[in-house]
Design a protein around this motif. Sequence first.
Motif, PDB file in Angstrom:
ATOM      1  N   GLY A 131       0.823  -1.202   0.000  1.00  0.00           N
ATOM      2  CA  GLY A 131       0.000   0.000   0.000  1.00  0.00           C
ATOM      3  C   GLY A 131       0.857   1.252   0.000  1.00  0.00           C
ATOM      4  O   GLY A 131       2.006   1.232   0.458  1.00  0.00           O
ATOM      5  N   TRP A 133       0.657   5.345   1.185  1.00  0.00           N
ATOM      6  CA  TRP A 133      -0.133   6.182   2.088  1.00  0.00           C
ATOM      7  C   TRP A 133       0.467   7.578   2.148  1.00  0.00           C
ATOM      8  O   TRP A 133       1.693   7.744   2.243  1.00  0.00           O
ATOM      9  N   GLU A 174       3.112  -1.297   3.919  1.00  0.00           N
ATOM     10  CA  GLU A 174       2.746   0.045   3.490  1.00  0.00           C
ATOM     11  C   GLU A 174       4.008   0.893   3.409  1.00  0.00           C
ATOM     12  O   GLU A 174       4.914   0.763   4.230  1.00  0.00           O
TER      13      GLU A 174
END
Length: 231
Positions: A131, A133, A174
Amino acid sequence: MDTTSPGGGLRVAGLILGGIGLVFAVAGTIVAVYAPPAIAARHAQLLALPSPDAVVLADTPPGREILIEGRIAADQPVLFRNFVAFVKEEEERGKSDDDDRTWKVRDRQAPPLHIERAADESVRVVNVGYGMWGAKTVWRDESKIIDTRYAGLVARESVVVHGRTAAGGIEAIEVASGTRASYLATVAGNADVAWWLGVGFVSLGSIMSVAGTGLLITGVLRLRAFRRRSW
């Protein structure tokens, strides 16, 4: 319920508005009560994660959760424009201009990364598909008929990698733009956001419930007045 009777429409509107308000109030209460402690616990968990240097990282068994910061290496291959990793989104519009607009992910490129750290240390993000972010670099493609935007990471950018130790480096969960301190501060701030969001829903739900109750009472009074006149 007969909506053609005196006050019938008001009673139906009151029930609907009050019911929706009750749902909002209950949902807001749940968010305000349960979300902030859960976010605070997550923040504490992240805060306690180690940031091992290259030597310690090499000796750490696979699967240990860690949180490190560094910079994306200058030699990281560029995928598109100046992005070394990115998410492409297209705007989806409703049938009318008044409809809410949403962004839908059309492409995600999250390749392995070379992360440089202090004292000439470096580490590898060995997996793909992690991910992204808080990406600070955003580009809108205004040449397309459909609004299109790209958000992602660029070379030499400061990043925080949340992941697990793996053979040859880190398996990222992430990758976030910024520093460890800014990342943790944002996570902690989400607790306040969740609380205010919950309070907002409770307030809106309460107003709707009061308004619905008022409509319901007005409808009942009109029906009673009509029945008295009919006698």
